[in-house]
Write a protein that holds these residues in place. Structure first.
Motif, PDB file in Angstrom:
ATOM      1  N   VAL A 118      -8.553   0.092   5.319  1.00  0.00           N
ATOM      2  CA  VAL A 118      -7.820   0.782   4.253  1.00  0.00           C
ATOM      3  C   VAL A 118      -6.858   1.801   4.850  1.00  0.00           C
ATOM      4  O   VAL A 118      -5.701   1.916   4.428  1.00  0.00           O
ATOM      5  CB  VAL A 118      -8.804   1.459   3.284  1.00  0.00           C
ATOM      6  CG1 VAL A 118      -8.051   2.261   2.235  1.00  0.00           C
ATOM      7  CG2 VAL A 118      -9.700   0.419   2.622  1.00  0.00           C
ATOM      8  N   GLU A 119      -7.323   2.539   5.832  1.00  0.00           N
ATOM      9  CA  GLU A 119      -6.470   3.540   6.474  1.00  0.00           C
ATOM     10  C   GLU A 119      -5.302   2.871   7.197  1.00  0.00           C
ATOM     11  O   GLU A 119      -4.168   3.385   7.187  1.00  0.00           O
ATOM     12  CB  GLU A 119      -7.299   4.369   7.445  1.00  0.00           C
ATOM     13  CG  GLU A 119      -8.365   5.213   6.752  1.00  0.00           C
ATOM     14  CD  GLU A 119      -9.310   5.869   7.728  1.00  0.00           C
ATOM     15  OE1 GLU A 119      -9.130   5.657   8.960  1.00  0.00           O
ATOM     16  OE2 GLU A 119     -10.224   6.583   7.280  1.00  0.00           O
ATOM     17  N   ALA A 120      -5.555   1.722   7.814  1.00  0.00           N
ATOM     18  CA  ALA A 120      -4.471   1.000   8.486  1.00  0.00           C
ATOM     19  C   ALA A 120      -3.440   0.515   7.477  1.00  0.00           C
ATOM     20  O   ALA A 120      -2.228   0.566   7.742  1.00  0.00           O
ATOM     21  CB  ALA A 120      -5.051  -0.180   9.266  1.00  0.00           C
ATOM     22  N   ALA A 121      -3.898   0.059   6.309  1.00  0.00           N
ATOM     23  CA  ALA A 121      -2.975  -0.395   5.274  1.00  0.00           C
ATOM     24  C   ALA A 121      -2.114   0.761   4.776  1.00  0.00           C
ATOM     25  O   ALA A 121      -0.905   0.594   4.533  1.00  0.00           O
ATOM     26  CB  ALA A 121      -3.751  -1.015   4.117  1.00  0.00           C
ATOM     27  N   ARG A 122      -2.720   1.927   4.625  1.00  0.00           N
ATOM     28  CA  ARG A 122      -1.947   3.091   4.210  1.00  0.00           C
ATOM     29  C   ARG A 122      -0.919   3.474   5.264  1.00  0.00           C
ATOM     30  O   ARG A 122       0.204   3.869   4.941  1.00  0.00           O
ATOM     31  CB  ARG A 122      -2.895   4.259   3.941  1.00  0.00           C
ATOM     32  CG  ARG A 122      -3.700   4.100   2.669  1.00  0.00           C
ATOM     33  CD  ARG A 122      -4.727   5.204   2.533  1.00  0.00           C
ATOM     34  NE  ARG A 122      -5.493   5.066   1.298  1.00  0.00           N
ATOM     35  CZ  ARG A 122      -6.623   5.702   1.048  1.00  0.00           C
ATOM     36  NH1 ARG A 122      -7.132   6.545   1.964  1.00  0.00           N
ATOM     37  NH2 ARG A 122      -7.255   5.511  -0.102  1.00  0.00           N
ATOM     38  N   ALA A 123      -1.298   3.347   6.531  1.00  0.00           N
ATOM     39  CA  ALA A 123      -0.375   3.672   7.611  1.00  0.00           C
ATOM     40  C   ALA A 123       0.821   2.720   7.618  1.00  0.00           C
ATOM     41  O   ALA A 123       1.927   3.098   8.049  1.00  0.00           O
ATOM     42  CB  ALA A 123      -1.102   3.605   8.954  1.00  0.00           C
ATOM     43  N   LEU A 124       0.604   1.493   7.123  1.00  0.00           N
ATOM     44  CA  LEU A 124       1.696   0.521   7.045  1.00  0.00           C
ATOM     45  C   LEU A 124       2.563   0.715   5.804  1.00  0.00           C
ATOM     46  O   LEU A 124       3.538  -0.022   5.611  1.00  0.00           O
ATOM     47  CB  LEU A 124       1.129  -0.900   7.050  1.00  0.00           C
ATOM     48  CG  LEU A 124       0.459  -1.353   8.360  1.00  0.00           C
ATOM     49  CD1 LEU A 124      -0.194  -2.707   8.188  1.00  0.00           C
ATOM     50  CD2 LEU A 124       1.501  -1.400   9.484  1.00  0.00           C
ATOM     51  N   GLY A 125       2.191   1.673   4.960  1.00  0.00           N
ATOM     52  CA  GLY A 125       3.006   1.970   3.793  1.00  0.00           C
ATOM     53  C   GLY A 125       2.587   1.285   2.518  1.00  0.00           C
ATOM     54  O   GLY A 125       3.293   1.372   1.503  1.00  0.00           O
ATOM     55  N   LEU A 126       1.430   0.609   2.516  1.00  0.00           N
ATOM     56  CA  LEU A 126       0.956  -0.040   1.295  1.00  0.00           C
ATOM     57  C   LEU A 126       0.419   1.004   0.318  1.00  0.00           C
ATOM     58  O   LEU A 126      -0.174   2.007   0.725  1.00  0.00           O
ATOM     59  CB  LEU A 126      -0.144  -1.054   1.626  1.00  0.00           C
ATOM     60  CG  LEU A 126       0.270  -2.257   2.477  1.00  0.00           C
ATOM     61  CD1 LEU A 126      -0.926  -3.160   2.729  1.00  0.00           C
ATOM     62  CD2 LEU A 126       1.401  -3.032   1.834  1.00  0.00           C
ATOM     63  N   ARG A 127       0.617   0.751  -0.961  1.00  0.00           N
ATOM     64  CA  ARG A 127       0.144   1.667  -1.983  1.00  0.00           C
ATOM     65  C   ARG A 127      -1.253   1.264  -2.458  1.00  0.00           C
ATOM     66  O   ARG A 127      -1.785   0.236  -2.069  1.00  0.00           O
ATOM     67  CB  ARG A 127       1.131   1.697  -3.149  1.00  0.00           C
ATOM     68  CG  ARG A 127       2.516   2.209  -2.754  1.00  0.00           C
ATOM     69  CD  ARG A 127       3.445   2.294  -3.940  1.00  0.00           C
ATOM     70  NE  ARG A 127       4.741   2.851  -3.555  1.00  0.00           N
ATOM     71  CZ  ARG A 127       5.741   3.057  -4.410  1.00  0.00           C
ATOM     72  NH1 ARG A 127       5.582   2.753  -5.702  1.00  0.00           N
ATOM     73  NH2 ARG A 127       6.880   3.561  -3.974  1.00  0.00           N
ATOM     74  N   GLY A 128      -1.826   2.111  -3.336  1.00  0.00           N
ATOM     75  CA  GLY A 128      -3.201   1.909  -3.774  1.00  0.00           C
ATOM     76  C   GLY A 128      -3.458   0.550  -4.378  1.00  0.00           C
ATOM     77  O   GLY A 128      -4.432  -0.123  -4.030  1.00  0.00           O
ATOM     78  N   ARG A 129      -2.593   0.107  -5.296  1.00  0.00           N
ATOM     79  CA  ARG A 129      -2.808  -1.191  -5.936  1.00  0.00           C
ATOM     80  C   ARG A 129      -2.657  -2.324  -4.942  1.00  0.00           C
ATOM     81  O   ARG A 129      -3.418  -3.306  -4.976  1.00  0.00           O
ATOM     82  CB  ARG A 129      -1.831  -1.360  -7.099  1.00  0.00           C
ATOM     83  CG  ARG A 129      -2.028  -2.640  -7.897  1.00  0.00           C
ATOM     84  CD  ARG A 129      -1.138  -2.668  -9.121  1.00  0.00           C
ATOM     85  NE  ARG A 129      -1.450  -1.572 -10.034  1.00  0.00           N
ATOM     86  CZ  ARG A 129      -0.814  -1.357 -11.186  1.00  0.00           C
ATOM     87  NH1 ARG A 129       0.172  -2.170 -11.560  1.00  0.00           N
ATOM     88  NH2 ARG A 129      -1.156  -0.345 -11.955  1.00  0.00           N
ATOM     89  N   GLN A 130      -1.684  -2.208  -4.042  1.00  0.00           N
ATOM     90  CA  GLN A 130      -1.506  -3.248  -3.027  1.00  0.00           C
ATOM     91  C   GLN A 130      -2.714  -3.312  -2.095  1.00  0.00           C
ATOM     92  O   GLN A 130      -3.162  -4.406  -1.724  1.00  0.00           O
ATOM     93  CB  GLN A 130      -0.237  -2.960  -2.226  1.00  0.00           C
ATOM     94  CG  GLN A 130       1.047  -3.113  -3.019  1.00  0.00           C
ATOM     95  CD  GLN A 130       2.260  -2.673  -2.235  1.00  0.00           C
ATOM     96  OE1 GLN A 130       2.269  -1.591  -1.639  1.00  0.00           O
ATOM     97  NE2 GLN A 130       3.284  -3.508  -2.213  1.00  0.00           N
ATOM     98  N   ILE A 131      -3.246  -2.168  -1.728  1.00  0.00           N
ATOM     99  CA  ILE A 131      -4.421  -2.148  -0.866  1.00  0.00           C
ATOM    100  C   ILE A 131      -5.614  -2.803  -1.562  1.00  0.00           C
ATOM    101  O   ILE A 131      -6.367  -3.576  -0.959  1.00  0.00           O
ATOM    102  CB  ILE A 131      -4.761  -0.693  -0.470  1.00  0.00           C
ATOM    103  CG1 ILE A 131      -3.653  -0.113   0.411  1.00  0.00           C
ATOM    104  CG2 ILE A 131      -6.103  -0.624   0.251  1.00  0.00           C
ATOM    105  CD1 ILE A 131      -3.817   1.356   0.721  1.00  0.00           C
ATOM    106  N   SER A 132      -5.766  -2.498  -2.859  1.00  0.00           N
ATOM    107  CA  SER A 132      -6.896  -3.050  -3.603  1.00  0.00           C
ATOM    108  C   SER A 132      -6.837  -4.565  -3.679  1.00  0.00           C
ATOM    109  O   SER A 132      -7.833  -5.252  -3.413  1.00  0.00           O
ATOM    110  CB  SER A 132      -6.935  -2.455  -5.017  1.00  0.00           C
ATOM    111  OG  SER A 132      -7.157  -1.067  -4.973  1.00  0.00           O
TER     112      SER A 132
END
Length: 216
Positions: A118-132
């Motif tokens: 999840v932290e890696a996805a946030r670092a790539l610029g993905l938002r909450g819904r995209q991460i989910s």
């Protein structure tokens, strides 16, 4: 009174017809339960208000009997001006009841996904819904397959309760045939065998998912 095999085989057309109603209600209820469960799992992780509302709903549903919920929706909704068929009310009750349990299962599956991803996805610029939807949900599928299948089997075995509000499901058909002939062993044996077969199919499907789905 012995087991009448000729009568037993003559029951199958009616029992199978009733099983279509059972399977339809179970399938629709399962889809609804999965959607409700996913909404509850995500809602409890969306903030304070969402957590409180979803937790309250979950506890209210989990701590009350299914039959009470079924009667409540069937007789109270028309008082509020919302009239639905018995089958629709039954599917709605199945969805809400088992969705409350699946919410806990899905929540545990979400928590089982490594936080580092999840932290890696946030670092790539993905938002909450995209991460989910792109990171968390695909990976949690394998974690929740077995318990979800168990609840789907329980849901299938709960469908006979729908007969109390007039839904012509499989066990209700079996009792109708039994009351006509005063023979209960053969109709109930036929219905029981079909419930067993359907439960085995669901269980095998869950094991297939566990073996073949891997976290991305």
């Amino acid at each position: 009174m012995g087991f009448d095999f000729e009568y037993f085989w003559s029951l199958w057309p009616a029992i199978l017809e009733g099983s279509l109603m059972t399977l339809g209600a179970a399938a629709a209820g399962s889809v609804g339960a999965i959607l409700v469960g996913m909404a509850l799992a995500l809602g409890r992780r969306s903030g304070t208000v969402g957590r409180i509302l979803c937790a309250g709903f979950t506890e209210a549903i989990r701590l009350s009997p299914f039959l009470v919920q079924l009667y409540f929706l069937y007789y109270v909704l028309p008082v509020w001006g919302l009239t639905m068929s018995a089958l629709t009310v039954g599917i709605l009750t199945l969805s809400l009841h088992f969705g409350a349990f699946l919410g806990e299962v899905f929540g545990a599956g979400i928590d089982a996904v490594p936080r580092g991803q999840v932290e890696a996805a946030r670092a790539l610029g993905l938002r909450g819904r995209q991460i989910s939807f792109l990171i968390v949900l695909p990976q949690m599928l394998r974690f929740v397959a077995a318990p979800t299948a168990n609840y789907m089997i329980s849901l299938l075995k709960t469908t006979p309760y729908l007969a109390v509000v007039g839904v012509p499901e499989m066990l209700g058909v079996a009792f109708d045939r039994a009351s006509d002939s005063f023979r209960y062993v053969e109709p109930l044996t036929a219905a029981g065998l079909l419930f067993l077969v359907y439960s085995i199919i669901i269980g095998r499907g869950a094991r297939y998912v566990e073996r073949n789905i891997r976290p991305l």
